[in-house]
Design a protein around this motif. Structure first.
Motif, PDB file in Angstrom:
ATOM      1  N   LEU A  11       0.861  -1.172   0.000  1.00 43.06           N
ATOM      2  CA  LEU A  11       0.000   0.000   0.000  1.00 43.06           C
ATOM      3  C   LEU A  11       0.900   1.224   0.000  1.00 43.06           C
ATOM      4  O   LEU A  11       1.805   1.339   0.853  1.00 43.06           O
ATOM      5  CB  LEU A  11      -0.897  -0.001   1.244  1.00 43.06           C
ATOM      6  CG  LEU A  11      -1.927   1.106   1.324  1.00 43.06           C
ATOM      7  CD1 LEU A  11      -2.990   0.931   0.240  1.00 43.06           C
ATOM      8  CD2 LEU A  11      -2.575   1.110   2.700  1.00 43.06           C
ATOM      9  N   GLY A  12       0.696   2.116  -0.975  1.00 45.98           N
ATOM     10  CA  GLY A  12       1.393   3.392  -1.005  1.00 45.98           C
ATOM     11  C   GLY A  12       0.506   4.421  -0.333  1.00 45.98           C
ATOM     12  O   GLY A  12      -0.715   4.372  -0.467  1.00 45.98           O
ATOM     13  N   PRO A  23       4.123  -3.209   3.365  1.00 49.19           N
ATOM     14  CA  PRO A  23       3.530  -4.476   2.927  1.00 49.19           C
ATOM     15  C   PRO A  23       2.145  -4.646   3.571  1.00 49.19           C
ATOM     16  O   PRO A  23       1.961  -4.313   4.745  1.00 49.19           O
ATOM     17  CB  PRO A  23       4.492  -5.551   3.452  1.00 49.19           C
ATOM     18  CG  PRO A  23       5.757  -4.837   3.812  1.00 49.19           C
ATOM     19  CD  PRO A  23       5.370  -3.423   4.122  1.00 49.19           C
ATOM     20  N   VAL A  24       1.192  -5.148   2.815  1.00 50.39           N
ATOM     21  CA  VAL A  24      -0.164  -5.304   3.366  1.00 50.39           C
ATOM     22  C   VAL A  24      -0.217  -6.379   4.448  1.00 50.39           C
ATOM     23  O   VAL A  24      -1.149  -6.397   5.249  1.00 50.39           O
ATOM     24  CB  VAL A  24      -1.226  -5.588   2.268  1.00 50.39           C
ATOM     25  CG1 VAL A  24      -1.339  -4.401   1.329  1.00 50.39           C
ATOM     26  CG2 VAL A  24      -0.913  -6.853   1.513  1.00 50.39           C
ATOM     27  N   THR A  25       0.784  -7.240   4.501  1.00 48.83           N
ATOM     28  CA  THR A  25       0.838  -8.262   5.545  1.00 48.83           C
ATOM     29  C   THR A  25       1.442  -7.715   6.834  1.00 48.83           C
ATOM     30  O   THR A  25       1.561  -8.437   7.814  1.00 48.83           O
ATOM     31  CB  THR A  25       1.672  -9.467   5.072  1.00 48.83           C
ATOM     32  OG1 THR A  25       2.972  -9.008   4.698  1.00 48.83           O
ATOM     33  CG2 THR A  25       0.999 -10.171   3.914  1.00 48.83           C
ATOM     34  N   GLY A  26       1.820  -6.443   6.826  1.00 48.26           N
ATOM     35  CA  GLY A  26       2.454  -5.823   7.979  1.00 48.26           C
ATOM     36  C   GLY A  26       3.952  -5.762   7.767  1.00 48.26           C
ATOM     37  O   GLY A  26       4.501  -6.349   6.847  1.00 48.26           O
ATOM     38  N   GLY A  27       4.613  -5.027   8.614  1.00 51.30           N
ATOM     39  CA  GLY A  27       6.059  -4.906   8.489  1.00 51.30           C
ATOM     40  C   GLY A  27       6.487  -3.468   8.564  1.00 51.30           C
ATOM     41  O   GLY A  27       5.748  -2.591   9.005  1.00 51.30           O
ATOM     42  N   THR A  28       7.683  -3.224   8.088  1.00 53.56           N
ATOM     43  CA  THR A  28       8.298  -1.914   8.194  1.00 53.56           C
ATOM     44  C   THR A  28       7.787  -0.968   7.111  1.00 53.56           C
ATOM     45  O   THR A  28       7.714  -1.328   5.936  1.00 53.56           O
ATOM     46  CB  THR A  28       9.834  -2.043   8.065  1.00 53.56           C
ATOM     47  OG1 THR A  28      10.284  -2.970   9.044  1.00 53.56           O
ATOM     48  CG2 THR A  28      10.520  -0.717   8.254  1.00 53.56           C
ATOM     49  N   VAL A  29       7.460   0.253   7.521  1.00 60.20           N
ATOM     50  CA  VAL A  29       7.100   1.311   6.586  1.00 60.20           C
ATOM     51  C   VAL A  29       8.385   1.827   5.948  1.00 60.20           C
ATOM     52  O   VAL A  29       9.371   2.080   6.646  1.00 60.20           O
ATOM     53  CB  VAL A  29       6.368   2.469   7.307  1.00 60.20           C
ATOM     54  CG1 VAL A  29       6.156   3.641   6.371  1.00 60.20           C
ATOM     55  CG2 VAL A  29       5.051   1.989   7.885  1.00 60.20           C
ATOM     56  N   GLN A  30       8.384   1.964   4.617  1.00 63.32           N
ATOM     57  CA  GLN A  30       9.542   2.501   3.905  1.00 63.32           C
ATOM     58  C   GLN A  30       9.207   3.877   3.362  1.00 63.32           C
ATOM     59  O   GLN A  30       8.193   4.057   2.669  1.00 63.32           O
ATOM     60  CB  GLN A  30       9.943   1.587   2.744  1.00 63.32           C
ATOM     61  CG  GLN A  30      11.169   2.095   1.998  1.00 63.32           C
ATOM     62  CD  GLN A  30      11.565   1.215   0.821  1.00 63.32           C
ATOM     63  OE1 GLN A  30      11.081   0.100   0.656  1.00 63.32           O
ATOM     64  NE2 GLN A  30      12.455   1.735  -0.017  1.00 63.32           N
ATOM     65  N   VAL A  31      10.041   4.857   3.663  1.00 66.87           N
ATOM     66  CA  VAL A  31       9.893   6.201   3.113  1.00 66.87           C
ATOM     67  C   VAL A  31      10.501   6.195   1.711  1.00 66.87           C
ATOM     68  O   VAL A  31      11.647   5.770   1.521  1.00 66.87           O
ATOM     69  CB  VAL A  31      10.603   7.250   3.994  1.00 66.87           C
ATOM     70  CG1 VAL A  31      10.582   8.618   3.324  1.00 66.87           C
ATOM     71  CG2 VAL A  31       9.962   7.309   5.369  1.00 66.87           C
ATOM     72  N   LEU A  32       9.726   6.654   0.714  1.00 70.02           N
ATOM     73  CA  LEU A  32      10.202   6.666  -0.668  1.00 70.02           C
ATOM     74  C   LEU A  32      10.769   8.020  -1.077  1.00 70.02           C
ATOM     75  O   LEU A  32      11.753   8.088  -1.813  1.00 70.02           O
ATOM     76  CB  LEU A  32       9.075   6.263  -1.613  1.00 70.02           C
ATOM     77  CG  LEU A  32       8.464   4.879  -1.345  1.00 70.02           C
ATOM     78  CD1 LEU A  32       7.300   4.622  -2.280  1.00 70.02           C
ATOM     79  CD2 LEU A  32       9.519   3.793  -1.462  1.00 70.02           C
ATOM     80  N   GLY A  66      12.276   3.930  -3.902  1.00 74.10           N
ATOM     81  CA  GLY A  66      12.625   5.233  -3.345  1.00 74.10           C
ATOM     82  C   GLY A  66      13.653   5.941  -4.199  1.00 74.10           C
ATOM     83  O   GLY A  66      14.202   5.380  -5.145  1.00 74.10           O
ATOM     84  N   GLY A  67      13.885   7.201  -3.881  1.00 73.00           N
ATOM     85  CA  GLY A  67      14.871   7.980  -4.617  1.00 73.00           C
ATOM     86  C   GLY A  67      14.443   9.422  -4.774  1.00 73.00           C
ATOM     87  O   GLY A  67      13.561   9.912  -4.071  1.00 73.00           O
ATOM     88  N   THR A  68      15.085  10.079  -5.734  1.00 74.72           N
ATOM     89  CA  THR A  68      14.793  11.482  -6.007  1.00 74.72           C
ATOM     90  C   THR A  68      13.686  11.562  -7.060  1.00 74.72           C
ATOM     91  O   THR A  68      13.843  11.019  -8.154  1.00 74.72           O
ATOM     92  CB  THR A  68      16.051  12.204  -6.528  1.00 74.72           C
ATOM     93  OG1 THR A  68      17.090  12.075  -5.550  1.00 74.72           O
ATOM     94  CG2 THR A  68      15.765  13.674  -6.799  1.00 74.72           C
ATOM     95  N   PRO A  69      12.578  12.227  -6.738  1.00 70.55           N
ATOM     96  CA  PRO A  69      11.472  12.332  -7.711  1.00 70.55           C
ATOM     97  C   PRO A  69      11.853  13.189  -8.923  1.00 70.55           C
ATOM     98  O   PRO A  69      12.696  14.066  -8.829  1.00 70.55           O
ATOM     99  CB  PRO A  69      10.349  13.007  -6.920  1.00 70.55           C
ATOM    100  CG  PRO A  69      10.765  13.003  -5.504  1.00 70.55           C
ATOM    101  CD  PRO A  69      12.246  12.852  -5.465  1.00 70.55           C
ATOM    102  N   VAL A  70      11.169  12.899 -10.037  1.00 65.93           N
ATOM    103  CA  VAL A  70      11.353  13.632 -11.283  1.00 65.93           C
ATOM    104  C   VAL A  70      10.003  14.212 -11.698  1.00 65.93           C
ATOM    105  O   VAL A  70       8.989  13.508 -11.683  1.00 65.93           O
ATOM    106  CB  VAL A  70      11.878  12.683 -12.394  1.00 65.93           C
ATOM    107  CG1 VAL A  70      11.950  13.391 -13.733  1.00 65.93           C
ATOM    108  CG2 VAL A  70      13.213  12.089 -12.000  1.00 65.93           C
ATOM    109  N   GLU A  71       9.980  15.478 -12.077  1.00 64.15           N
ATOM    110  CA  GLU A  71       8.740  16.118 -12.540  1.00 64.15           C
ATOM    111  C   GLU A  71       8.329  15.514 -13.874  1.00 64.15           C
ATOM    112  O   GLU A  71       9.156  15.380 -14.777  1.00 64.15           O
ATOM    113  CB  GLU A  71       8.962  17.617 -12.685  1.00 64.15           C
ATOM    114  CG  GLU A  71       7.703  18.387 -12.993  1.00 64.15           C
ATOM    115  CD  GLU A  71       7.953  19.890 -13.015  1.00 64.15           C
ATOM    116  OE1 GLU A  71       8.628  20.361 -13.961  1.00 64.15           O
ATOM    117  OE2 GLU A  71       7.475  20.579 -12.109  1.00 64.15           O
TER     118      GLU A  71
END
Length: 168
Positions: A11-12, A23-32, A66-71
């Motif tokens: 889930l984003g 992850p929908v099963t639970g776990g660590t949140v990752q910052v993108l 994750g990473g640097t976003p691009v317009e």
């Protein structure tokens, strides 16, 4: 403004000024990446997420790792204060639809990740003169028309409608 990964395993979402996934099963949140005022996202099978990081401004893309976003849509140099939001990938994973709102009205537009012009913040194509969030399924684009849920045959590869809209 949560959204699913294409395989339904993640889930984003937006929280604390960041675009994140879990992850929908639970776990660590990752910052993108940063997304101070997130306003919708969509995720394709190639691992690209397009999203609206702010209330006003352009859509951006980032890897699902994750990473640097691009317009990916052109910034607002008109001074009208428009907002590009609620992106939605169509099945090919390279074309996307989104709502562009200026003041009190909005329209639905389409763009492509493959377009060198779009990657540089350029051309987009209007597909509906008045806009709402859209969804595509089984050959139809679903949207609101004059407040009524509407379906219309839609070719996602050419980003064109077929037939007439039908209220549902």
């Amino acid at each position: 403004f949560p959204f699913w990964s294409p395989d339904g395993k993640y889930l984003g979402f937006f929280s604390e000024g960041k675009l994140k996934k879990i992850p929908v099963t639970g776990g660590t949140v990752q910052v993108l990446c940063d997304a101070p005022e997130g306003r919708g996202g969509s995720w394709n099978e190639q691992g690209t997420i397009i999203f609206a990081p702010r209330i006003a401004g352009s859509l951006q893309s980032v890897s699902d790792g994750g990473g640097t976003p691009v317009e990916i849509t052109k910034g607002d140099s008109s001074g009208q204060g428009y907002t590009d939001r609620d992106p939605y990938f169509v099945p090919d994973g390279k074309h996307f639809l989104f709502v562009r709102r200026a003041k009190d009205s909005g329209s639905v537009y389409a763009g492509s990740l493959d377009s060198s012009v779009t990657k540089q913040g350029g051309d987009i194509k209007q597909i509906l003169p008045s806009g709402s969030n859209v969804a595509y399924s089984d050959g139809y684009l679903f949207y609101l028309k004059e407040g009524a849920p509407t379906a219309q045959e839609f070719d996602p590869s050419s980003l064109t409608f077929k037939g007439k809209p039908v209220s549902i």
